[in-house]
Design a protein around this motif. Sequence first.
Motif, PDB file in Angstrom:
ATOM      1  N   ASP A  98       0.900  -1.302   0.003  1.00 43.37           N
ATOM      2  CA  ASP A  98       0.011   0.230  -0.081  1.00 43.37           C
ATOM      3  C   ASP A  98       0.890   1.397   0.035  1.00 43.37           C
ATOM      4  O   ASP A  98       2.073   1.346   0.603  1.00 43.37           O
ATOM      5  CB  ASP A  98      -0.846  -0.176   1.173  1.00 43.37           C
ATOM      6  N   ILE A  99       0.199   2.213  -0.673  1.00 41.30           N
ATOM      7  CA  ILE A  99       1.182   3.615  -0.545  1.00 41.30           C
ATOM      8  C   ILE A  99       0.236   4.631   0.059  1.00 41.30           C
ATOM      9  O   ILE A  99      -0.717   5.198  -0.610  1.00 41.30           O
ATOM     10  CB  ILE A  99       1.536   4.047  -2.032  1.00 41.30           C
ATOM     11  N   PRO A 100       0.248   4.962   1.441  1.00 40.21           N
ATOM     12  CA  PRO A 100      -0.411   5.665   2.130  1.00 40.21           C
ATOM     13  C   PRO A 100       0.290   7.208   1.935  1.00 40.21           C
ATOM     14  O   PRO A 100       1.612   7.269   1.636  1.00 40.21           O
ATOM     15  CB  PRO A 100      -0.395   5.403   3.439  1.00 40.21           C
ATOM     16  N   GLY A 101      -0.731   8.333   2.022  1.00 45.10           N
ATOM     17  CA  GLY A 101      -0.052   9.791   2.105  1.00 45.10           C
ATOM     18  C   GLY A 101       0.576  10.286   0.924  1.00 45.10           C
ATOM     19  O   GLY A 101       1.122  11.062   0.873  1.00 45.10           O
ATOM     20  N   ILE A 102      -0.190   9.854  -0.210  1.00 49.60           N
ATOM     21  CA  ILE A 102       0.241  10.525  -1.516  1.00 49.60           C
ATOM     22  C   ILE A 102      -0.711  11.659  -1.495  1.00 49.60           C
ATOM     23  O   ILE A 102      -1.778  11.782  -1.117  1.00 49.60           O
ATOM     24  CB  ILE A 102      -0.422   9.684  -2.848  1.00 49.60           C
ATOM     25  N   GLN A 103       0.017  13.051  -1.957  1.00 48.60           N
ATOM     26  CA  GLN A 103      -0.397  14.300  -1.816  1.00 48.60           C
ATOM     27  C   GLN A 103      -0.782  14.657  -3.427  1.00 48.60           C
ATOM     28  O   GLN A 103      -0.169  14.768  -3.977  1.00 48.60           O
ATOM     29  CB  GLN A 103       0.795  15.212  -1.376  1.00 48.60           C
ATOM     30  N   GLY A 147      -4.494  10.940  -0.501  1.00 49.24           N
ATOM     31  CA  GLY A 147      -5.037   9.558  -1.151  1.00 49.24           C
ATOM     32  C   GLY A 147      -4.126   8.408  -0.455  1.00 49.24           C
ATOM     33  O   GLY A 147      -2.781   8.433  -0.335  1.00 49.24           O
ATOM     34  N   THR A 148      -4.642   7.089  -0.925  1.00 52.81           N
ATOM     35  CA  THR A 148      -3.899   6.025  -0.574  1.00 52.81           C
ATOM     36  C   THR A 148      -4.066   4.913  -1.911  1.00 52.81           C
ATOM     37  O   THR A 148      -5.168   4.759  -2.500  1.00 52.81           O
ATOM     38  CB  THR A 148      -4.401   5.325   0.567  1.00 52.81           C
ATOM     39  N   ARG A 149      -2.933   4.362  -2.182  1.00 51.48           N
ATOM     40  CA  ARG A 149      -2.949   3.504  -3.179  1.00 51.48           C
ATOM     41  C   ARG A 149      -2.678   2.071  -2.707  1.00 51.48           C
ATOM     42  O   ARG A 149      -1.872   1.693  -2.117  1.00 51.48           O
ATOM     43  CB  ARG A 149      -1.947   3.607  -4.391  1.00 51.48           C
ATOM     44  N   ILE A 150      -3.892   1.351  -3.075  1.00 57.48           N
ATOM     45  CA  ILE A 150      -3.874   0.039  -2.338  1.00 57.48           C
ATOM     46  C   ILE A 150      -3.111  -1.005  -3.349  1.00 57.48           C
ATOM     47  O   ILE A 150      -3.081  -1.027  -4.353  1.00 57.48           O
ATOM     48  CB  ILE A 150      -5.270  -0.370  -2.272  1.00 57.48           C
ATOM     49  N   ALA A 151      -2.202  -1.872  -2.713  1.00 55.61           N
ATOM     50  CA  ALA A 151      -1.366  -2.880  -3.277  1.00 55.61           C
ATOM     51  C   ALA A 151      -2.167  -3.913  -4.335  1.00 55.61           C
ATOM     52  O   ALA A 151      -3.289  -4.302  -3.924  1.00 55.61           O
ATOM     53  CB  ALA A 151      -0.731  -3.761  -2.214  1.00 55.61           C
TER      54      ALA A 151
END
Length: 348
Positions: free
Chosen positions: A48-53, A78-82
């Motif tokens: 997962d990639i949390p904290g995308i601005q 936003g958050t990109r889910i793995a």
Amino acid sequence: EAITPDNPNNPLPPKEIHISAAIEASAQTKATTRDESTLTGPIDGTVDIPGIQFLHKDAAASEATSGLSFEGVSVITGTRIATGTTNTGSSITFNGSAPQYDQKENKNAYFVAYYPVRENSSSSDNTATWTIDGKTDILYAERYDAGTYIATITGGESPMTFKHALAQLEVVCMAEKDVSAEVMKKVWGQIQKIEISTLAKAKYKYSDQSFEFKDASDGTTAANIELLQKDYKTAFAAIDIPSHVATPSADNVVAAGMFAPAAENSTAAITLTITTKVDGADASAVTTNVTVQLAKDGTNKGFERGLKHTAILTFKTSKVDIEVTGTTITPWGTGYTGTGDVTPTVTP
């Protein structure tokens, strides 16, 4: 709920602003959590990639033709889910209140984005800054047009593609051909650390979505930053000089990191500093500066953003020198390939 501006009692159907994301040519290394908002190691689709601005701005299409400043815009996270694989795009979920379409003027909804969460605490300067440590991947997505409320872009479009803002470096070290390990240790000892002369700060500007690279004092004086082990996460540990290899591969990489790229179109060489030490209480560490001119197909190249550069260093014993015996420049790794449709996942 969307409300018709001319008639508040006549609600319009809600419409999602839904964004699909991809990371171009990510390295194969699996990232691990450093803190709540930042991952270490080159990022792929397995976490997962949390904290995308995200920065969102409504503007007429005519305004965007000559560039669009996002100064004064509040960040949406936003958050990109793995997805579990390295080369598959996936959706991003906006945290909290999602951005809404302009309805009255029918303006386009434009987005740009960066990652990770910035270090500077105030949004008043309209920049995001980070300290470059070799293991933190910095990503950015160029401007994306989601269309207007009455003419949304929903299918057949490319997703927001997150590009790497840094350049990737891997170093192969090996002994001279036909020289024994005993001789190498007697002459060179162990490699204590490998450093690159580079700039330590990255700055993303909201005004034109460009990057600047500076030193810790906001100047342009390069300083040494240590490379990590080949996992891009673990601190380098002292090693014996590996044996000669006729055709080095990824298995022979001993140090790596992600650092500030050279200016666009620059063909300047990079400088590595190798520190070695021979066994013995009275032995002192020796530093050797190595100039590495990167090249591809016989043409000099610079340290380019978004690419992986490999330097092959051969340790000589006859003249006690470190020779650059090869360089390669390749894509960052196996990243996103294919297409993705931007389509809602929830029916209003």
